[in-house]
Design a protein around this motif. Sequence first.
Motif, mmCIF file in Angstrom:
data_model
loop_
_atom_site.group_PDB
_atom_site.id
_atom_site.type_symbol
_atom_site.label_atom_id
_atom_site.label_comp_id
_atom_site.label_asym_id
_atom_site.label_seq_id
_atom_site.Cartn_x
_atom_site.Cartn_y
_atom_site.Cartn_z
ATOM 1 N N PRO A 192 8.211 16.151 11.751
ATOM 2 C CA PRO A 192 9.255 16.861 12.501
ATOM 3 C C PRO A 192 10.529 16.995 11.674
ATOM 4 O O PRO A 192 10.852 16.126 10.847
ATOM 5 N N LYS A 193 11.278 18.061 11.890
ATOM 6 C CA LYS A 193 12.460 18.347 11.074
ATOM 7 C C LYS A 193 13.531 17.275 11.197
ATOM 8 O O LYS A 193 14.348 17.106 10.280
ATOM 9 N N ASP A 194 13.546 16.573 12.335
ATOM 10 C CA ASP A 194 14.570 15.545 12.509
ATOM 11 C C ASP A 194 14.166 14.193 11.930
ATOM 12 O O ASP A 194 14.899 13.206 12.047
ATOM 13 N N ILE A 195 12.981 14.133 11.290
ATOM 14 C CA ILE A 195 12.499 12.888 10.674
ATOM 15 C C ILE A 195 12.558 13.044 9.159
ATOM 16 O O ILE A 195 11.819 13.827 8.562
ATOM 17 N N SER A 196 13.459 12.306 8.540
ATOM 18 C CA SER A 196 13.639 12.387 7.091
ATOM 19 C C SER A 196 12.647 11.474 6.366
ATOM 20 O O SER A 196 11.919 10.700 6.989
ATOM 21 N N VAL A 197 12.667 11.566 5.039
ATOM 22 C CA VAL A 197 11.832 10.685 4.214
ATOM 23 C C VAL A 197 12.201 9.226 4.464
ATOM 24 O O VAL A 197 11.326 8.360 4.616
ATOM 25 N N ILE A 198 13.499 8.950 4.541
ATOM 26 C CA ILE A 198 13.951 7.576 4.786
ATOM 27 C C ILE A 198 13.529 7.105 6.177
ATOM 28 O O ILE A 198 13.105 5.955 6.353
ATOM 29 N N ASP A 199 13.611 8.007 7.156
ATOM 30 C CA ASP A 199 13.178 7.663 8.514
ATOM 31 C C ASP A 199 11.693 7.293 8.533
ATOM 32 O O ASP A 199 11.289 6.332 9.184
ATOM 33 N N ALA A 200 10.888 8.091 7.829
ATOM 34 C CA ALA A 200 9.446 7.841 7.793
ATOM 35 C C ALA A 200 9.140 6.472 7.189
ATOM 36 O O ALA A 200 8.312 5.715 7.710
ATOM 37 N N ALA A 201 9.820 6.159 6.081
ATOM 38 C CA ALA A 201 9.620 4.851 5.448
ATOM 39 C C ALA A 201 10.102 3.723 6.366
ATOM 40 O O ALA A 201 9.475 2.656 6.443
ATOM 41 N N TYR A 202 11.207 3.953 7.077
ATOM 42 C CA TYR A 202 11.746 2.955 8.006
ATOM 43 C C TYR A 202 10.746 2.664 9.130
ATOM 44 O O TYR A 202 10.493 1.506 9.477
ATOM 45 N N ILE A 203 10.164 3.732 9.687
ATOM 46 C CA ILE A 203 9.176 3.573 10.757
ATOM 47 C C ILE A 203 7.956 2.818 10.243
ATOM 48 O O ILE A 203 7.452 1.900 10.897
ATOM 49 N N ALA A 204 7.469 3.210 9.071
ATOM 50 C CA ALA A 204 6.297 2.541 8.501
ATOM 51 C C ALA A 204 6.559 1.051 8.303
ATOM 52 O O ALA A 204 5.701 0.205 8.596
ATOM 53 N N GLY A 205 7.760 0.726 7.814
ATOM 54 C CA GLY A 205 8.105 -0.677 7.604
ATOM 55 C C GLY A 205 8.210 -1.442 8.905
ATOM 56 O O GLY A 205 7.691 -2.565 9.026
ATOM 57 N N LYS A 206 8.880 -0.846 9.896
ATOM 58 C CA LYS A 206 9.053 -1.512 11.185
ATOM 59 C C LYS A 206 7.726 -1.752 11.902
ATOM 60 O O LYS A 206 7.579 -2.719 12.656
ATOM 61 N N MET A 207 6.755 -0.870 11.659
ATOM 62 C CA MET A 207 5.466 -0.984 12.345
ATOM 63 C C MET A 207 4.418 -1.697 11.493
ATOM 64 O O MET A 207 3.219 -1.623 11.767
ATOM 65 N N GLY A 208 4.888 -2.392 10.452
ATOM 66 C CA GLY A 208 4.013 -3.280 9.696
ATOM 67 C C GLY A 208 3.080 -2.624 8.709
ATOM 68 O O GLY A 208 2.077 -3.226 8.310
ATOM 69 N N LYS A 209 3.388 -1.394 8.280
ATOM 70 C CA LYS A 209 2.491 -0.697 7.356
ATOM 71 C C LYS A 209 2.933 -0.780 5.894
ATOM 72 O O LYS A 209 2.225 -0.296 5.009
ATOM 73 N N LEU A 210 4.101 -1.368 5.633
ATOM 74 C CA LEU A 210 4.561 -1.522 4.248
ATOM 75 C C LEU A 210 4.519 -2.982 3.800
ATOM 76 O O LEU A 210 5.199 -3.369 2.857
ATOM 77 N N ASN A 211 3.709 -3.756 4.471
ATOM 78 C CA ASN A 211 3.594 -5.195 4.166
ATOM 79 C C ASN A 211 2.728 -5.391 2.928
ATOM 80 O O ASN A 211 1.605 -5.891 3.001
ATOM 81 N N ALA A 212 3.259 -5.025 1.771
ATOM 82 C CA ALA A 212 2.458 -5.001 0.551
ATOM 83 C C ALA A 212 2.149 -6.395 0.007
ATOM 84 O O ALA A 212 1.045 -6.641 -0.485
ATOM 85 N N ILE A 213 3.095 -7.330 0.073
ATOM 86 C CA ILE A 213 2.911 -8.636 -0.555
ATOM 87 C C ILE A 213 3.009 -9.738 0.493
ATOM 88 O O ILE A 213 3.952 -9.778 1.285
ATOM 89 N N ASP A 214 2.033 -10.627 0.491
ATOM 90 C CA ASP A 214 2.002 -11.762 1.411
ATOM 91 C C ASP A 214 1.805 -13.030 0.577
ATOM 92 O O ASP A 214 0.752 -13.228 -0.027
ATOM 93 N N PHE A 215 2.820 -13.901 0.540
ATOM 94 C CA PHE A 215 2.767 -15.105 -0.291
ATOM 95 C C PHE A 215 2.143 -16.308 0.429
ATOM 96 O O PHE A 215 2.056 -17.387 -0.152
ATOM 97 N N SER A 216 1.714 -16.136 1.667
ATOM 98 C CA SER A 216 1.087 -17.256 2.377
ATOM 99 C C SER A 216 -0.261 -17.577 1.745
ATOM 100 O O SER A 216 -0.992 -16.678 1.311
ATOM 101 N N PHE A 217 -0.587 -18.868 1.687
ATOM 102 C CA PHE A 217 -1.876 -19.280 1.112
ATOM 103 C C PHE A 217 -2.832 -19.556 2.270
ATOM 104 O O PHE A 217 -2.815 -20.624 2.870
ATOM 105 N N ASN A 218 -3.648 -18.553 2.589
ATOM 106 C CA ASN A 218 -4.545 -18.638 3.735
ATOM 107 C C ASN A 218 -5.934 -18.193 3.295
ATOM 108 O O ASN A 218 -6.164 -17.015 3.028
ATOM 109 N N LEU A 219 -6.855 -19.131 3.227
ATOM 110 C CA LEU A 219 -8.204 -18.819 2.745
ATOM 111 C C LEU A 219 -8.971 -17.909 3.695
ATOM 112 O O LEU A 219 -10.002 -17.344 3.322
ATOM 113 N N ASN A 220 -8.486 -17.782 4.931
ATOM 114 C CA ASN A 220 -9.149 -16.909 5.894
ATOM 115 C C ASN A 220 -8.605 -15.483 5.863
ATOM 116 O O ASN A 220 -9.093 -14.618 6.585
#
Length: 556
Positions: A192-220
Amino acid sequence: MCGFTGFIVFYGAWKTRKTKNVDNYLRTGKSSSWWVVALSIMATQASAITFLSTPGQAYADGMRFVQFYLGLPIAMIILSITAVPIYSKLNVYTAYEYLEKRFDLKNRVLGSILFLTQRGLAAGLTIYAPALILSVILGWELNITIILIGSMVILYTSIGGTNAVNKTHILQITIITIGMFASFFMIYILLPKDISVIDAAYIAGKMGKLNAIDFSFNLNDRYTFWSGIIGGTFLMLSYFGTDQSQVARYLAAKNITQSRMGLLVNGLVKIPMQFIILFIGAMVFVFFQFVTPPLFFNPVETEKVKSGSYSKEYLQLENEFELLQDQKRIKLREMLDESSRSSLSESKDVNNELNKISTREHDLKNSAKVIIKKNNSEADTNDTNYIFITYIVNFLPVGLIGLLLAAILAASMSSTSAELNSLASTSLIDIYKRMINKKGSDDHYLKFTKYATVGWGIYAVAFALLASELGSLIEAVNILGSLFYGTILGIFLVAFYTKRISGNSVFIGAIIAESVVIYSFFFTSIPFLWYNVIGCVIVIAFSFVLNPILPSKENR
């Protein structure tokens, strides 16, 4: 799309039709430059599975999958220092020749059989992926599409060998790159025209889709920093150091320097490349927050359930799902509103509402899968592989659809051709020429290799016909590799770094290691990346424990 595919087949066959001897067929006469090696390595990795399933993986699970590749640069450095000079000095055609020179024939045969088993099956998956796309988009019967695509790759690979693979890889990686960036650009055009590139990245981050690195040590947990940096390093060492489909790429280089440069460039480029592909998936997720996505992404199964006895129940779920999407869009715009961002309490309220909507959305999707399964007990309820292709087919311009489909087909052919070529070379060098016919002519061996290419192609097509129940293809192909790579890597590491370990102790250690890995797969919940560590460590440990006990001949 059809024109490009036909051109690739014709170009590969025509440019390499004069290949007359085994050395040119398997190693291009050792004439490849580093940039050809690098492009060929990347094209071999970049199967259709990468472009079909990886964005869907990010859509469903965020960008955690990028951690899978964290060990790649480490592996490239280690292999450039160790494996490359060893293979070059011995002037081998396959990696497994080295195992006999270091240990004995049975270890060479074991290594080659483990490779042939897993890589033959993996080739089937790389054929299945684009066939799945075409069957859905064009309405073709899936099995016929699998046979058609497999036949095209078999044709030019069997005619030209490694030379055909390398020459077509250059064209294929070009169209893959163009298609990838075109799809990335179009997402922002279609938002949508009212959604900028920064907005899209913000939404993705808020909804857990930019969780690239996880430092927890969990064998499961399959994807963490530690599983990627440890398990991933072991996997990449095995894949690039012992898997003939990759070893063949840099064995074809002019010299050691060219081989090393090809590997190191791949180590530098691959992680950013995968990051971009996963980020595309995260942006597709954002796109479908403002355009109602299908309740279930597989259009074939959706059509079946809508025309079956459970259609009323399914349509009710769809109606509720659509209403939920309307509510979500309102809340997302509230989240983006400057006043909501500046008020912590209001922001928390909006986030809580979005979490409730996402939970309900997840429940509806699960209910839909239950109905689909009731309607068709053989239905595959994992629709991850259909997410990105749904976006391509339903929302992109016709010309761009053709470009992206050509990119996906190019990726499939590039990976499959390299796999078939490596399977044939291993069959010739490590099995047929070594144990069955040691005194054949060069012409006879060349014919055998071409027949072997066709044979392995038929084997791969046969497995592709049975591959519909494997869920996310990007995970399936890596799980398959992890079942074997740890054991193979353990054998090679003992060969590279020890001088007194005998072939008998390594062989028994490898059998034990592979048995433990298979047991772990069927009877434990250990994430697959750790299979590479488990298999490798067990081979090394038992080699040292058994070596003083077992009789051995003096190693050469």
